[in-house]
Structures are given as C-alpha cells and as structure tokens.
Design a protein around this motif. Sequence first.
Motif, PDB file in Angstrom:
ATOM      1  N   ALA A 221     -22.454  -9.592  -4.779  1.00 44.09           N
ATOM      2  CA  ALA A 221     -22.610 -10.092  -3.760  1.00 44.09           C
ATOM      3  C   ALA A 221     -21.178  -9.575  -2.557  1.00 44.09           C
ATOM      4  CB  ALA A 221     -21.262 -11.985  -3.473  1.00 44.09           C
ATOM      5  N   PRO A 222     -20.316  -8.503  -3.082  1.00 46.93           N
ATOM      6  CA  PRO A 222     -19.966  -7.566  -1.441  1.00 46.93           C
ATOM      7  C   PRO A 222     -20.571  -6.526  -1.493  1.00 46.93           C
ATOM      8  CG  PRO A 222     -18.520  -7.711  -3.487  1.00 46.93           C
ATOM      9  CD  PRO A 222     -19.434  -8.772  -3.656  1.00 46.93           C
ATOM     10  N   LEU A 223     -20.970  -5.986  -2.734  1.00 46.44           N
ATOM     11  CA  LEU A 223     -21.775  -4.850  -2.904  1.00 46.44           C
ATOM     12  C   LEU A 223     -22.035  -4.413  -1.348  1.00 46.44           C
ATOM     13  CD1 LEU A 223     -23.084  -3.649  -6.340  1.00 46.44           C
ATOM     14  CD2 LEU A 223     -21.817  -2.338  -4.250  1.00 46.44           C
ATOM     15  N   PRO A 224     -23.254  -5.260  -0.609  1.00 45.56           N
ATOM     16  CA  PRO A 224     -23.563  -5.145   0.735  1.00 45.56           C
ATOM     17  C   PRO A 224     -22.469  -4.336   1.661  1.00 45.56           C
ATOM     18  CG  PRO A 224     -24.728  -6.630  -0.397  1.00 45.56           C
ATOM     19  CD  PRO A 224     -23.804  -7.166  -0.648  1.00 45.56           C
ATOM     20  N   TYR A 225     -21.617  -5.430   1.828  1.00 46.17           N
ATOM     21  CA  TYR A 225     -20.220  -5.269   2.820  1.00 46.17           C
ATOM     22  C   TYR A 225     -19.894  -3.858   2.356  1.00 46.17           C
ATOM     23  CZ  TYR A 225     -15.966  -5.488   4.942  1.00 46.17           C
ATOM     24  OH  TYR A 225     -14.726  -5.522   5.997  1.00 46.17           O
ATOM     25  N   GLU A 226     -19.509  -3.610   1.514  1.00 43.19           N
ATOM     26  CA  GLU A 226     -19.048  -2.030   1.162  1.00 43.19           C
ATOM     27  C   GLU A 226     -19.394  -0.997   1.030  1.00 43.19           C
ATOM     28  OE1 GLU A 226     -16.802  -4.374  -3.223  1.00 43.19           O
ATOM     29  OE2 GLU A 226     -18.329  -2.362  -3.502  1.00 43.19           O
ATOM     30  N   VAL A 227     -20.882  -1.148   1.344  1.00 46.14           N
ATOM     31  CA  VAL A 227     -21.900   0.192   1.257  1.00 46.14           C
ATOM     32  C   VAL A 227     -22.088   0.414   2.666  1.00 46.14           C
ATOM     33  CG1 VAL A 227     -24.631   0.299   1.200  1.00 46.14           C
ATOM     34  CG2 VAL A 227     -22.848  -0.081  -0.903  1.00 46.14           C
ATOM     35  N   THR A 228     -22.253  -0.399   3.634  1.00 50.95           N
ATOM     36  CA  THR A 228     -22.690  -0.602   4.890  1.00 50.95           C
ATOM     37  C   THR A 228     -21.274  -0.140   6.008  1.00 50.95           C
ATOM     38  OG1 THR A 228     -21.633  -3.340   4.823  1.00 50.95           O
ATOM     39  CG2 THR A 228     -24.161  -2.180   5.428  1.00 50.95           C
ATOM     40  N   ALA A 264     -10.736  -2.058  -0.785  1.00 53.31           N
ATOM     41  CA  ALA A 264      -9.806  -3.064  -1.554  1.00 53.31           C
ATOM     42  C   ALA A 264     -10.599  -3.719  -1.984  1.00 53.31           C
ATOM     43  CB  ALA A 264      -8.879  -3.966  -0.204  1.00 53.31           C
ATOM     44  N   SER A 265     -11.772  -4.551  -1.451  1.00 57.84           N
ATOM     45  CA  SER A 265     -12.780  -4.988  -2.056  1.00 57.84           C
ATOM     46  C   SER A 265     -13.058  -4.863  -3.307  1.00 57.84           C
ATOM     47  CB  SER A 265     -13.889  -5.146  -0.731  1.00 57.84           C
ATOM     48  OG  SER A 265     -15.319  -5.574  -1.935  1.00 57.84           O
ATOM     49  N   ALA A 266     -13.991  -3.046  -3.591  1.00 56.30           N
ATOM     50  CA  ALA A 266     -14.385  -2.180  -4.638  1.00 56.30           C
ATOM     51  C   ALA A 266     -12.722  -3.016  -5.616  1.00 56.30           C
ATOM     52  CB  ALA A 266     -13.979  -1.025  -5.110  1.00 56.30           C
ATOM     53  N   LEU A 267     -11.739  -2.163  -5.394  1.00 51.35           N
ATOM     54  CA  LEU A 267     -10.366  -2.342  -6.304  1.00 51.35           C
ATOM     55  C   LEU A 267     -10.711  -3.770  -6.928  1.00 51.35           C
ATOM     56  CD1 LEU A 267      -7.577  -0.430  -4.411  1.00 51.35           C
ATOM     57  CD2 LEU A 267      -9.331   0.218  -6.677  1.00 51.35           C
ATOM     58  N   PRO A 333     -23.950  -8.850   6.076  1.00 52.04           N
ATOM     59  CA  PRO A 333     -23.177  -8.215   4.429  1.00 52.04           C
ATOM     60  C   PRO A 333     -21.957  -9.279   4.329  1.00 52.04           C
ATOM     61  CG  PRO A 333     -23.672  -6.640   5.319  1.00 52.04           C
ATOM     62  CD  PRO A 333     -24.123  -7.504   6.746  1.00 52.04           C
ATOM     63  N   SER A 334     -20.676  -9.765   5.473  1.00 50.70           N
ATOM     64  CA  SER A 334     -20.085 -10.353   5.082  1.00 50.70           C
ATOM     65  C   SER A 334     -20.128 -12.278   5.274  1.00 50.70           C
ATOM     66  CB  SER A 334     -19.383 -10.572   6.372  1.00 50.70           C
ATOM     67  OG  SER A 334     -18.801  -8.933   6.473  1.00 50.70           O
ATOM     68  N   ALA A 335     -21.576 -12.721   5.417  1.00 49.20           N
ATOM     69  CA  ALA A 335     -21.899 -14.028   4.486  1.00 49.20           C
ATOM     70  C   ALA A 335     -21.690 -14.418   3.608  1.00 49.20           C
ATOM     71  CB  ALA A 335     -22.856 -14.174   5.381  1.00 49.20           C
ATOM     72  N   LEU A 336     -22.519 -12.945   3.044  1.00 46.92           N
ATOM     73  CA  LEU A 336     -21.893 -13.104   1.170  1.00 46.92           C
ATOM     74  C   LEU A 336     -21.003 -13.148   0.693  1.00 46.92           C
ATOM     75  CD1 LEU A 336     -24.815  -9.731   0.576  1.00 46.92           C
ATOM     76  CD2 LEU A 336     -24.840 -12.555   0.478  1.00 46.92           C
ATOM     77  N   VAL A 339     -20.684 -16.367  -0.996  1.00 42.84           N
ATOM     78  CA  VAL A 339     -20.808 -16.181  -2.190  1.00 42.84           C
ATOM     79  C   VAL A 339     -20.527 -16.151  -3.274  1.00 42.84           C
ATOM     80  CG1 VAL A 339     -23.310 -15.480  -4.530  1.00 42.84           C
ATOM     81  CG2 VAL A 339     -23.704 -16.561  -2.167  1.00 42.84           C
ATOM     82  N   TRP A 340     -19.493 -15.060  -2.729  1.00 46.11           N
ATOM     83  CA  TRP A 340     -18.112 -13.944  -3.874  1.00 46.11           C
ATOM     84  C   TRP A 340     -17.558 -14.698  -3.907  1.00 46.11           C
ATOM     85  CZ3 TRP A 340     -15.325  -9.739  -1.106  1.00 46.11           C
ATOM     86  CH2 TRP A 340     -14.154  -8.535  -2.126  1.00 46.11           C
ATOM     87  N   GLY A 341     -17.053 -15.859  -2.716  1.00 43.75           N
ATOM     88  CA  GLY A 341     -15.790 -16.484  -3.006  1.00 43.75           C
ATOM     89  C   GLY A 341     -16.398 -17.740  -4.085  1.00 43.75           C
ATOM     90  N   VAL A 342     -17.244 -18.675  -4.320  1.00 42.13           N
ATOM     91  CA  VAL A 342     -17.725 -19.426  -5.127  1.00 42.13           C
ATOM     92  C   VAL A 342     -17.999 -18.782  -6.758  1.00 42.13           C
ATOM     93  CG1 VAL A 342     -19.401 -20.935  -5.869  1.00 42.13           C
ATOM     94  CG2 VAL A 342     -18.999 -21.457  -3.815  1.00 42.13           C
ATOM     95  N   ALA A 343     -18.452 -17.349  -6.656  1.00 42.67           N
ATOM     96  CA  ALA A 343     -19.093 -16.605  -7.829  1.00 42.67           C
ATOM     97  C   ALA A 343     -17.187 -16.256  -8.194  1.00 42.67           C
ATOM     98  CB  ALA A 343     -19.625 -15.432  -8.078  1.00 42.67           C
ATOM     99  N   LEU A 344     -15.893 -15.955  -7.610  1.00 43.71           N
ATOM    100  CA  LEU A 344     -14.982 -15.664  -8.114  1.00 43.71           C
ATOM    101  C   LEU A 344     -14.284 -17.328  -8.298  1.00 43.71           C
ATOM    102  CD1 LEU A 344     -13.068 -13.925  -8.589  1.00 43.71           C
ATOM    103  CD2 LEU A 344     -12.326 -13.861  -6.560  1.00 43.71           C
ATOM    104  N   GLY A 345     -14.167 -17.746  -7.765  1.00 38.72           N
ATOM    105  CA  GLY A 345     -13.877 -19.191  -7.846  1.00 38.72           C
ATOM    106  C   GLY A 345     -14.029 -19.989  -9.687  1.00 38.72           C
ATOM    107  N   ALA A 346     -15.333 -20.034  -9.294  1.00 36.57           N
ATOM    108  CA  ALA A 346     -16.210 -20.204 -11.005  1.00 36.57           C
ATOM    109  C   ALA A 346     -15.475 -19.381 -12.675  1.00 36.57           C
ATOM    110  CB  ALA A 346     -17.591 -20.040 -10.901  1.00 36.57           C
TER     111      ALA A 346
END
Length: 365
Positions: A221-228, A264-267, A333-336, A339-346
């Motif tokens: 989910a955060p990959l588009p943010y990191e790439v851009t 930081a997101s990648a770490l 990218p930030s809207a994703l 999804v990142w938060g829900v997946a990390l929570g799960a």
Amino acid sequence: MSAPGVRRRPAVRTAWVFRAMSDWPAWSGRAAAVWSFAYGGLGLHWSLGGDGFPFAPVDPDRASGSVLEGAPVGVVAPVMAVLGLLGGVVGLVTARRAGSGWPRTAVLVFGWTVAAGLTLVVPDYSLLALLAFAPVLAVFAFTGIPGDQDGLGDILYWHRTNLVVLFVGGLLWAAATLAHQRRTRGACAHCGRRDGTHGRGPSPAALLRWGRWAVVVALLAPLPYEVTRIAWYLGFPLGISDDFLRMMQGTPGMLEVGLGCAIASALGGVLTHGLVRRWGEVYPRWVRFRAGRPVPPALAVVPAAIVAVVLVPAGLMNVRAGFSADSWGLNLPSALWVVWGVALGAATLAYHLRRRGACRRCGRT
C-alpha cells in the motif's frame, strides 16, 4: 550508603503507572465521561459566543485538514455541547457491570460511533506527522525551530492541538466501550475470554497465515507514496507537473522531507515483517544482551497499533482532497494510507492473538 528505598522510588513510580494502565477497564469509562463533560462544556462556551472555536476559518497556514474545518460555529458548537453531556452520562453507564437488551445495544452503538468518529473521521494527517517527527520536535523544544517559524506554537497551534485532544477522547471511548461490551456478555474485561471458549477461534497457524497476507498488503500500500517521493527528490515529476516540481526544488527542505518520509515508510515496512517472522517473537543474535529471549508482545503491538490508527484519518483526508489526472501524485498515493492502516491493524491483531498467553486477571488461556 543511601537510605533503604531511596533508589527504588523511580521504579516504584514507573510500576504504578504500568499497573494503572493495565487496569484500563476499571477507569476508562469514568475517564471517557470526564472527557466528554469537559469537551461538552467547551461546546457550550463556544455556543454562547466564547472565543477559541477550533474549526473557525483562519489563515490557511493555521488551518487543519479536518472534515470539520470551516464548519459554522452556530451549528457545530451546540452539537458538541449536547453530545458532550450525553457522552458524559453514557460514559458513566459504561463503567457499570450491568447491561442487557436494547439499552446495552444503544450504549455500544453510541460508544463505538463516537470512538470511530473521534479517532478516524474528524482528525487529519497531523497525528501521523507528529508521530513521525516526534524526535525532531523534541530536539526543537530545546534548540528552537530553524527558519522563520516562531517556536513550537507555529506547529502545535490550536486547530491542530484540538485534533490531538479529540483523538485522545476517541481512544478513551474505544477502551470504555470495549470494556463494557466484554463485561456485559460475561467475558473478562481485560482479555475478552469467557468460560467454555477454550480451544475455539482460529488456530495459531491460521492467524499466522492471515497475518502474512495482511503484512503483504501493508507493504504494498505505501509503495506508490515511497516511489513518487523518491522520484521527486531525484528530479522526476512523477504524478505532478514540471512547474510543481520546480516549486518544490525552490523550497528549502521540501524534497528532503518527502524523501525522509519515504525512507521512514520503508523502514516501517521492515519492522512490519516482524509481525510474522521469528525475530518478531524472539530477539535475534545480533541484539546484544537480549538474544534468545522472548520479545514482549506489547513492544510490537502498541507502536504498530498506534501507527495503524493514525494512518486511517491521514488517508481519508487525502481521499477528501480528491484527485486529478495531471497531479495524481499529490493525493492518490497518500489516500492508500487507509488500506495501509487497515492491513497493519489486521496484522497487529493477528500477532496479538497468536502470542498472547493466559490472562493475568482471569487466568483463562
């Protein structure tokens, strides 16, 4: 030699804090009630024309990205006052052990609605930004903020601080409602287990399997943010116009902040792996003085849960901002992050359920 007990005082105080926090089902309902009465009082103050309404129109530099930003005080403030008074009463009800039928359902619906609204809907990206830059802000508190900003007040202004206050209230309501829900169905308020449920529920293998899928989503989910952000730092206008990239290149520190957030997101993705890897349960050999010892579950669960929760409102803020074909890199990218938060929570929940042992309060396993 110092008098007996002198050196133990800090440890005793620390232990008292941990004991109080671990007894959250006992005090969360009353704390939610106090918070609600207090914020309802502020709503009444603003309804009567008092200063400090936290969503009033202000200079764009001081405005928040909250869904309530710019809302009319004559409509929102009275609603705050009524909900605060009602919330105070309901909060006291959640502290009780009794409850059944439609009153119980009404209390749970109110509590979970308030908790979700205050933690996930009303806030913006501020909580995530404060969490990410907390170490830097701690340094700035002593050294001062470089540049034109005049102290921490230019960062923690009232429109933003109010969102932190609301977020804390949401956490209190989530704790109070969860404890009441468990108590009124005959379960342990601390762990949620009931008599006769031993062996029910998903197996550790199933939890690990679900956790792995959740971790995969949390990494993608955060990959588009990191790439851009990395592309912008390297001079490629991915998802933005050339003019916007030149504007960022001419703003000192803007591209560097984006790059730092991407790193930081990648770490964070590396640490997320620990929720499904062996080194997330037992300290590896390269961790000196702790190698081979079990990793305390709370060491992973607490920070991962906090990050998961603050990601969702930040993502929803970008969803509300909308997208355009020529500048999709700004918000999409930030809207994703939702999804990142829900997946990390799960993934965090699966890790918690898989690693928790017998409850220290009820003894159930």
